[in-house]
Scaffold this active site. Sequence first.
Site, PDB file in Angstrom:
ATOM      1  N   HIS A  80       0.848  -1.206   0.000  1.00 49.50           N
ATOM      2  CA  HIS A  80       0.000   0.000   0.000  1.00 49.50           C
ATOM      3  C   HIS A  80       0.871   1.239   0.000  1.00 49.50           C
ATOM      4  O   HIS A  80       2.012   1.215   0.484  1.00 49.50           O
ATOM      5  CB  HIS A  80      -0.968   0.008   1.193  1.00 49.50           C
ATOM      6  CG  HIS A  80      -0.301   0.210   2.537  1.00 49.50           C
ATOM      7  ND1 HIS A  80      -0.102   1.453   3.095  1.00 49.50           N
ATOM      8  CD2 HIS A  80       0.191  -0.685   3.434  1.00 49.50           C
ATOM      9  CE1 HIS A  80       0.479   1.323   4.283  1.00 49.50           C
ATOM     10  NE2 HIS A  80       0.675   0.033   4.509  1.00 49.50           N
TER      11      HIS A  80
ATOM     12  N   ASP B 128      -0.584   4.465   0.805  1.00 49.98           N
ATOM     13  CA  ASP B 128      -1.120   5.523   1.659  1.00 49.98           C
ATOM     14  C   ASP B 128      -0.359   5.510   2.980  1.00 49.98           C
ATOM     15  O   ASP B 128       0.341   4.558   3.315  1.00 49.98           O
ATOM     16  CB  ASP B 128      -2.621   5.340   1.896  1.00 49.98           C
ATOM     17  CG  ASP B 128      -2.954   4.025   2.585  1.00 49.98           C
ATOM     18  OD1 ASP B 128      -2.404   2.991   2.187  1.00 49.98           O
ATOM     19  OD2 ASP B 128      -3.786   4.025   3.522  1.00 49.98           O
TER      20      ASP B 128
ATOM     21  N   ASP C 239       6.558   2.139   6.041  1.00 53.75           N
ATOM     22  CA  ASP C 239       5.155   1.707   6.041  1.00 53.75           C
ATOM     23  C   ASP C 239       4.367   2.529   5.022  1.00 53.75           C
ATOM     24  O   ASP C 239       3.731   3.488   5.360  1.00 53.75           O
ATOM     25  CB  ASP C 239       4.568   1.868   7.447  1.00 53.75           C
ATOM     26  CG  ASP C 239       3.147   1.360   7.563  1.00 53.75           C
ATOM     27  OD1 ASP C 239       2.714   0.581   6.695  1.00 53.75           O
ATOM     28  OD2 ASP C 239       2.455   1.769   8.524  1.00 53.75           O
TER      29      ASP C 239
ATOM     30  N   GLU D 112      -5.147   1.362   2.994  1.00 54.70           N
ATOM     31  CA  GLU D 112      -4.823   0.384   4.028  1.00 54.70           C
ATOM     32  C   GLU D 112      -4.891   0.983   5.418  1.00 54.70           C
ATOM     33  O   GLU D 112      -5.351   0.332   6.367  1.00 54.70           O
ATOM     34  CB  GLU D 112      -3.425  -0.195   3.775  1.00 54.70           C
ATOM     35  CG  GLU D 112      -3.070  -1.397   4.649  1.00 54.70           C
ATOM     36  CD  GLU D 112      -2.522  -1.035   6.013  1.00 54.70           C
ATOM     37  OE1 GLU D 112      -2.524  -1.922   6.898  1.00 54.70           O
ATOM     38  OE2 GLU D 112      -2.094   0.131   6.210  1.00 54.70           O
ATOM     39  N   GLU D 113      -4.431   2.219   5.566  1.00 50.73           N
ATOM     40  CA  GLU D 113      -4.369   2.828   6.889  1.00 50.73           C
ATOM     41  C   GLU D 113      -5.742   3.141   7.472  1.00 50.73           C
ATOM     42  O   GLU D 113      -5.847   3.459   8.662  1.00 50.73           O
ATOM     43  CB  GLU D 113      -3.523   4.108   6.846  1.00 50.73           C
ATOM     44  CG  GLU D 113      -2.082   3.909   6.417  1.00 50.73           C
ATOM     45  CD  GLU D 113      -1.243   3.112   7.421  1.00 50.73           C
ATOM     46  OE1 GLU D 113      -1.802   2.693   8.458  1.00 50.73           O
ATOM     47  OE2 GLU D 113      -0.057   2.904   7.151  1.00 50.73           O
TER      48      GLU D 113
END
Length: 509
Positions: A135, A137, A168, A202-203
């Site tokens: 991901h 984001d 991340d 995702e977050e």
Amino acid sequence: MDTLFVGIMTKFIVVAFLLLHTSASSSSSSSSSPRAAGMLKQLFQYIDDHQNQFVQRLREWVTVQSNSGDHTKWGEVERILNMTAVRIQEMGGTVDFADIGTQQLPSGETVPLPPVILAEFERDPKKATLCIYGHVDVQPAKMADGWTTDPFNLTEIKGNLYGRGATDNKGPVLAWLHAVESYQATEKEIPVNIKLIIEGLEEVGSYGLLELTRKRNDSFFADVDFIVISDNVWATRNPALTYGTRGSSYFFVEVDGPKLDFHSGVYGGSIQEPMSDLIALLGSLLDHTGKILVPGVTDDVAPLTEDERKLYDNISFDLEEMKSVAGVKHFLQDTKEEVLMARWRNPSLSIHGIQGAFSEPGTKTVIPKQVTGKFSIRQVPNMDPPDVERKVKEHLLQVFSTLKSPNRLRVTATVGAKPWVANLKDPQYVAGQRAVREVFGVEPELIREGSTIPIAQNFQEETGKSVMMLPIGGHDDGEHSQNEKISRYNYIEGTKLFAAYMYELSLVK
């Protein structure tokens, strides 16, 4: 003399046989033939030679403030998705922007969700197919939060690359692309077919991803053999393979009392205060040792096997170092193994906050009319979220009845995310261990992740495919925190790990 000679020759033959046998066994357990070793050496040399270019690409990606938690930033999320797509297309891949629907904002406005990238490179039906999830984001970040450098300007300090999304998960996504590039640039055949699924939400819970997975199960995922996720970090300073995560259910305990907030000098002592009820309810959930007190919640926890217990022996987790990092004098457990099990393979309950209570600086002598406590339970294999929710509600209702309170209680829960655990004998883990040995020269630590990564269980359950987590982030990278970073070492050696893993995976299918 003849007898002595025969004895010596016999011993010589036995030793020679054992040496040859050991050499053969060693060769069969190791993938590196001279030809393979030469190929990997060329790939690794290319990665080393281009590391500054790879860092620059990460710098360009970190600049994009793709905070998915703020819908006004979704344009930035789409921007980084477009940059990802362009990079894949420049490398010869095809890209499909999959629509995942819309969302209604609090204002009532309906807006489209950022799409999901479904991409693939040229496919050879004779090869196994690896699907890479990532991901692009990120969590919100600003200097006022306590960052020492601009979170959206990648800054290198003493070998660490600081910036939001560095570990991340923009860094690992780029590392996968760079691993593919290393094969292409050195004119080496990519040993497995490559597909990618890259999202931008995702977050905030991967809106629409589960439904998309189900929708594309018979098309995009049909020829996938393996799914790999690199959205977590090592547990110590040593490289690791992750084979399990905990699930999670989030609870809201609302106590509703009088129709207004009251002055404690006027009504204090004459009414049953909602806050007092809530404190009693929250206090009934766990004891000072961390033991969950809700009856029956932990009954279904998977028992610890001897094979699983042994996995903790070789993890170089330093209790004193972690106490220092956490800023605590002691953990609730005494040994390394007990602390790791508490964090990874045992359930836990955490109280997160109280809504409606006075929490600002200064004093305010108010009795709040309504308060809501918030807590979550991290669940482990064999625990079922609906069953946990039922037992929690029954417990809180029972405790509330003993208070004989005139106030009103309401307990609600969000949809629980299931835990995930993999089979360490799966071909992916065999390939992963070989790749770690090839790149880092050590055995990987086999670890679990204490947090929840729902996509792992979702992918495994919905597609029926093999799923593995292959992290490259460091244990001190601070994902979601101030001063998030990935070290240049992990970023570049992690790229080599991904390249080696593709090769090793082609041998174990």
